[in-house]
Design a protein around this motif. Structure first.
Motif, mmCIF file in Angstrom:
data_model
loop_
_atom_site.group_PDB
_atom_site.id
_atom_site.type_symbol
_atom_site.label_atom_id
_atom_site.label_comp_id
_atom_site.label_asym_id
_atom_site.label_seq_id
_atom_site.Cartn_x
_atom_site.Cartn_y
_atom_site.Cartn_z
ATOM 1 N N ILE A 45 0.825 -1.216 0.000
ATOM 2 C CA ILE A 45 0.000 0.000 0.000
ATOM 3 C C ILE A 45 0.857 1.264 0.000
ATOM 4 C CG2 ILE A 45 -1.731 1.290 1.294
ATOM 5 C CD1 ILE A 45 -2.757 -1.431 2.342
ATOM 6 N N ALA A 46 1.759 1.384 0.982
ATOM 7 C CA ALA A 46 2.584 2.599 1.061
ATOM 8 C C ALA A 46 3.514 2.723 -0.134
ATOM 9 C CB ALA A 46 3.394 2.590 2.364
ATOM 10 N N ALA A 47 4.085 1.587 -0.575
ATOM 11 C CA ALA A 47 5.010 1.625 -1.711
ATOM 12 C C ALA A 47 4.301 2.084 -2.977
ATOM 13 C CB ALA A 47 5.627 0.247 -1.921
ATOM 14 N N GLU A 48 3.074 1.600 -3.213
ATOM 15 C CA GLU A 48 2.354 1.994 -4.413
ATOM 16 C C GLU A 48 1.903 3.450 -4.345
ATOM 17 O OE1 GLU A 48 0.371 1.601 -8.191
ATOM 18 O OE2 GLU A 48 2.180 0.849 -7.200
ATOM 19 N N ALA A 49 1.524 3.916 -3.138
ATOM 20 C CA ALA A 49 1.135 5.315 -2.985
ATOM 21 C C ALA A 49 2.303 6.244 -3.290
ATOM 22 C CB ALA A 49 0.620 5.560 -1.567
ATOM 23 N N LEU A 84 4.559 8.381 5.405
ATOM 24 C CA LEU A 84 5.074 7.199 6.082
ATOM 25 C C LEU A 84 5.865 7.615 7.312
ATOM 26 C CD1 LEU A 84 5.475 4.123 6.011
ATOM 27 C CD2 LEU A 84 7.460 4.478 4.562
ATOM 28 N N VAL A 85 5.445 7.109 8.472
ATOM 29 C CA VAL A 85 6.121 7.415 9.728
ATOM 30 C C VAL A 85 6.655 6.099 10.290
ATOM 31 C CG1 VAL A 85 5.932 8.523 11.979
ATOM 32 C CG2 VAL A 85 4.474 9.288 10.111
ATOM 33 N N ASP A 86 7.940 5.807 9.982
ATOM 34 C CA ASP A 86 8.504 4.518 10.366
ATOM 35 C C ASP A 86 9.427 4.653 11.566
ATOM 36 O OD1 ASP A 86 10.825 5.646 9.401
ATOM 37 O OD2 ASP A 86 10.755 4.605 7.489
ATOM 38 N N GLN A 87 10.118 3.538 11.893
ATOM 39 C CA GLN A 87 10.971 3.510 13.079
ATOM 40 C C GLN A 87 12.441 3.762 12.776
ATOM 41 O OE1 GLN A 87 10.445 0.111 15.687
ATOM 42 N NE2 GLN A 87 8.344 -0.125 15.001
ATOM 43 N N LEU A 351 -3.256 19.656 6.191
ATOM 44 C CA LEU A 351 -3.698 18.912 5.022
ATOM 45 C C LEU A 351 -4.667 17.810 5.447
ATOM 46 C CD1 LEU A 351 -0.292 18.502 3.153
ATOM 47 C CD2 LEU A 351 -2.135 20.081 2.573
ATOM 48 N N SER A 352 -5.580 17.466 4.566
ATOM 49 C CA SER A 352 -6.529 16.388 4.864
ATOM 50 C C SER A 352 -6.560 15.402 3.712
ATOM 51 C CB SER A 352 -7.928 16.960 5.125
ATOM 52 O OG SER A 352 -8.410 17.623 3.962
ATOM 53 N N ASP A 353 -7.275 14.307 3.938
ATOM 54 C CA ASP A 353 -7.387 13.228 2.952
ATOM 55 C C ASP A 353 -6.033 12.623 2.600
ATOM 56 O OD1 ASP A 353 -10.082 12.720 2.542
ATOM 57 O OD2 ASP A 353 -10.304 14.454 1.230
ATOM 58 N N LEU A 354 -5.134 12.603 3.576
ATOM 59 C CA LEU A 354 -3.863 11.900 3.421
ATOM 60 C C LEU A 354 -3.973 10.524 4.059
ATOM 61 C CD1 LEU A 354 -1.320 14.721 4.381
ATOM 62 C CD2 LEU A 354 -1.973 13.985 2.086
ATOM 63 N N LEU A 355 -3.049 9.632 3.687
ATOM 64 C CA LEU A 355 -2.949 8.318 4.309
ATOM 65 C C LEU A 355 -1.704 8.314 5.190
ATOM 66 C CD1 LEU A 355 -3.650 5.306 4.671
ATOM 67 C CD2 LEU A 355 -2.345 4.839 2.576
#
Length: 769
Positions: A45-49, A84-87, A351-355
């Motif tokens: 999902i994140a990669a395709e976005a 994307l908020v990763d570690q 901003l809105s409508d973000l993933l």
């Protein structure tokens, strides 16, 4: 309701997964470690976005971005732009701080440029990264680093004997040749005149004739110290490798800058004040204390700037980072702290409508602070965004609007969506996650009595002030407390120094390179090579991807990396060996019907069965060393014990998470008797069912190996099952650093003022006696 629709996802172990993710909700994706959660959320999902977002940019701009291949999925519909908020730990080098990475520092500089007295100029005049604001002596670094001549030069030796001890000036190197053509290489450097020594070390200008590839050229001259400073000392540490940094540390000394006192700033910037505070003093305050100071400012002329500052610093406090100061270097933050800093950066967005995609944001958080985290996730959702969280924490799962459970098992036994729905429905779903979510932690029926004590007295380090405590031996001890309370300072800073024989297993990546794999790091690869060699009557070196058996195209790496200079490099699977690392001749050899490539593609669990004799008993017993095979099985069973049976033997070490890194290091030490183990949050990245398994491993270390196990931990299941708890606090930073309790966990629940006691009491519920 609108959905992000995924059809036919097949990345890694996913088996053609179809799933609908409701928009503008908080969806938590659960499942055991290795079930396929990350493959679905991050790799699909994140990669395709991100790939589709990059496709909207002009080709010229895309050329500066990393190339992303389309994930193995039939269709993804209604996909928003992703954040994307990763570690991954925040880097940024020596000039990056919490203030700069959160954009709080620019606001603080703007405040001082408008309201500071005396007025000294624009905001840049308060920046240690700009010439107009940095201290001239340390160039904005806060420390002065220079060559340590005592270890850099041996005056008893001549240049020919290696008087210049740094590797850059090794005898015969290019740099050494410049000195050899300027000085008498056979005289001890200690006999040089003052002028000669000055020229050798600090000379600048002029040229030296040097022969290169059969031609004589005139090379510019720099003294050894001058050259070393330019090549290494003045380079940002974030731009150099760990090996280079260690070399530089060996030949240099560092001290706090005497002119700026470590503040990094110019005298003018330090003289400008607001209500008696200069910018360096505010930057050194813990976020919670800074918020109090900002609340007391009455500056109507700069009210918008001040309001923005208060909001952003307030977010730091809200997310449990009130103990962190703005001047703290980003490379000292843990993975969990780094992720929470990234969350703070997003909260300023309208901003809105973000993933928004989060990777286990509860890691490193005390149970007291999980509520703060879910509140911030709610804020993002209520702003009209879709929040997608990969998580194991019971409380975060319970807060979700929607749950997707991936499983049922790990690796080949996973890759399916076994449940979609509400939290209430999850509890009754019968899945592993559902069953575990309903269960409460429980206290151990009978705690062990310590066999002895390891005293720590008068500990003063970071926020610990004259702390004294006795750590028991022969038991499982949990060291607890909110983030920043002093746990790591106590164990890593003090205990490890006083008891250096302890086995310390933290979450840092194992020392390795991109060629390292699970098999090579655990040393299972050596007996595997020997078994193949004996089975085929050839040398064991053939079965090393770093030696004669390597694929000639990729040189045993399995991938071809195209270096694009200043652009991001592109990595692609080697077409010759199809990523298997070995040449065709080596892949033709068999052991029990499998090639070396096939064996490295086995999961740990499959490899235990293979080498344990489930399939290849006769062939292995007849042609391979029994000792070699037994050695492989012993090593791999250690990985199974710590819950890593789903990893593949050939899986690259850099691909492992922090929790997986810690467990793979722990597995290599499980055979020790009577040892003392110090573990840093070993439950990080573990599913609730795997936590029970880890506790059993730790219990066996104590009961069967006579070990003493000390864990820094927030997980209430582990705390409840410990024999002894040392709780620090009550808060983080300056409000912590005290021992609040030391004793059995059953007594901790009655301690007032202990956040751990409160959380444990609530989690145990009716089971508290």
């Amino acid at each position: 309701m609108e959905f992000v629709r995924v059809l036919g996802a097949r990345e890694h172990n996913l088996t053609g997964v179809d799933v609908d993710i409701p928009k503008r909700t908080i969806t938590v994706v659960t499942g055991v470690s290795g079930s396929g959660k990350s493959s679905l959320v991050f790799d699909t999902i994140a990669a395709e976005a991100q790939r589709q977002l990059h496709e909207t940019l002009p080709a010229f701009v895309r050329s500066f971005l990393p190339h992303r291949a389309r994930p193995d999925v039939d269709l993804i519909e209604h996909l928003p732009a992703v954040v994307l908020v990763d570690q991954r730990r925040l880097g940024g080098g020596s000039r990056s701080t919490v203030g700069t990475i959160t954009d709080i520092a620019p606001l603080l500089r703007l405040l001082f440029s408008r309201a500071g007295d005396p007025y000294i100029g624009p905001a840049d005049a308060f920046s240690f990264n700009m010439p107009s604001g940095m201290c001239a002596t340390c160039e904005g670094l806060g420390v002065v680093t220079d060559v340590d001549l005592a270890v850099f030069l041996d005056p008893a030796l001549s240049l020919a004997e290696g008087a210049l001890l740094a590797p850059s000036f090794k005898v015969g190197t290019w740099h050494w040749q410049i000195f050899a053509n300027r000085f008498d290489v056979d005289r001890p450097v200690g006999s040089f005149s003052a002028a000669e020594l000055e020229d050798l070390l600090y000379g600048e200008g002029g040229t030296v004739e040097v022969e290169n590839l059969g031609q004589k050229i005139n090379a510019g001259y720099e003294g050894a110290v001058v050259k070393f400073r330019r090549l290494y000392v003045r380079k940002d540490s974030g731009e150099t490798s760990e090996r280079t940094r260690q070399m530089v540390e060996r030949f240099t000394t560092s001290a706090v800058c005497g002119d700026c006192g470590g503040s990094r700033l110019s005298p003018a910037a330090l003289e400008s004040r607001i209500d008696g505070h200069n910018i360096a003093e505010l930057s050194s305050l813990e976020a919670s204390a800074l918020l109090d100071v900002l609340a007391g400012f009455n500056l109507p002329a700069v009210a918008p700037v001040l309001d923005g500052l208060r909001r952003r610093v307030g977010h730091l406090v809200e997310i449990g980072l009130g103990y962190v100061s703005l001047d703290r270097a980003t490379d000292t933050l843990s993975g969990g702290e780094s992720q929470r800093i990234k969350i703070v950066r997003q909260l300023a967005s309208t901003l809105s409508d973000l993933l928004y995609v989060f990777d286990e944001p509860s890691i490193g958080l005390h149970a007291r602070d999980v509520g703060r985290l879910t509140s911030l996730l709610t804020t993002l959702r209520d702003n009209g965004n879709t929040v997608l969280v990969v998580e194991h924490d019971r409380d975060v799962i319970g807060f979700a609007d929607h749950v997707i459970d991936v499983g049922p098992g790990a690796g080949g036994a996973g890759g399916e969506v076994v449940f979609e729905g509400t939290v209430a429905a999850l509890a009754d779903s019968g899945t592993v996650t559902g069953r575990c979510w309903k269960e409460r932690p429980s206290l151990k029926a009978q705690v062990r009595r310590p066999t002895g004590w390891m005293p720590l007295t008068g500990v003063t380090l970071n926020n610990l002030r004259d702390v004294s405590v006795e750590i028991p031996t022969g038991v499982l001890t949990a060291v607890t407390g909110v983030a920043g309370s002093g746990k790591s300072s106590l164990l890593y800073g003090s205990y490890s120094a006083r008891y250096p024989d302890a086995i310390v297993v933290d979450q840092s990546a194992p020392t390795a390179n991109r060629r390292s794999s699970v098999a090579t790091y655990t040393e299972a690869m050596d007996p595997i090579r020997k078994a193949f060699a004996k089975a085929n009557g050839v040398g064991a070196g053939l079965f090393s991807a770093n030696s004669a058996g390597a694929c000639r195209e990729c040189e045993g790496a399995g991938v071809i990396v195209t270096d694009l200079g200043f652009l991001a490099g592109i990595s692609s699977v080697c077409g010759a060996c199809e990523g298997r690392r070995y040449n065709a001749e080596v892949l033709a050899y068999r052991l029990g019907g499998l090639s070396i490539g096939d064996v490295l593609d086995l999961t740990v669990a499959e490899a235990v069965a293979f080498f344990g004799g489930v399939r290849p008993v006769a062939s292995v017993a007849s042609v391979a060393s029994v000792a070699s095979v037994a050695s492989v099985v012993s090593v791999l069973r250690g990985l199974v014990d710590v819950g890593l049976e789903y990893l593949r033997l050939g899986q690259a070490l850099p691909s492992l998470s922090g929790g997986e890194c810690q467990r793979i290091k722990l597995a290599s030490h499980l055979h020790r008797d009577g040892a003392v183990y110090v573990l840093d949050e070993p439950t990080s990245g573990l599913h609730m069912s795997d936590v029970e398994r880890l506790v059993e491993v730790l219990e066996r270390l104590v009961s069967e190996r006579g070990a003493s196990v000390i864990v820094i931990e927030h997980n209430l299941e582990v705390i409840a099952r410990a024999d002894w708890v040392i709780d620090l606090g009550p808060e983080g930073g300056s409000a912590g650093g005290r021992v609040l309790f030391s004793g059995p966990p059953g007594e901790l629940v009655g301690i007032e003022g202990s956040h751990t006691g409160d959380a444990l009491r609530e989690a145990l519920g009716a089971t508290v006696r």
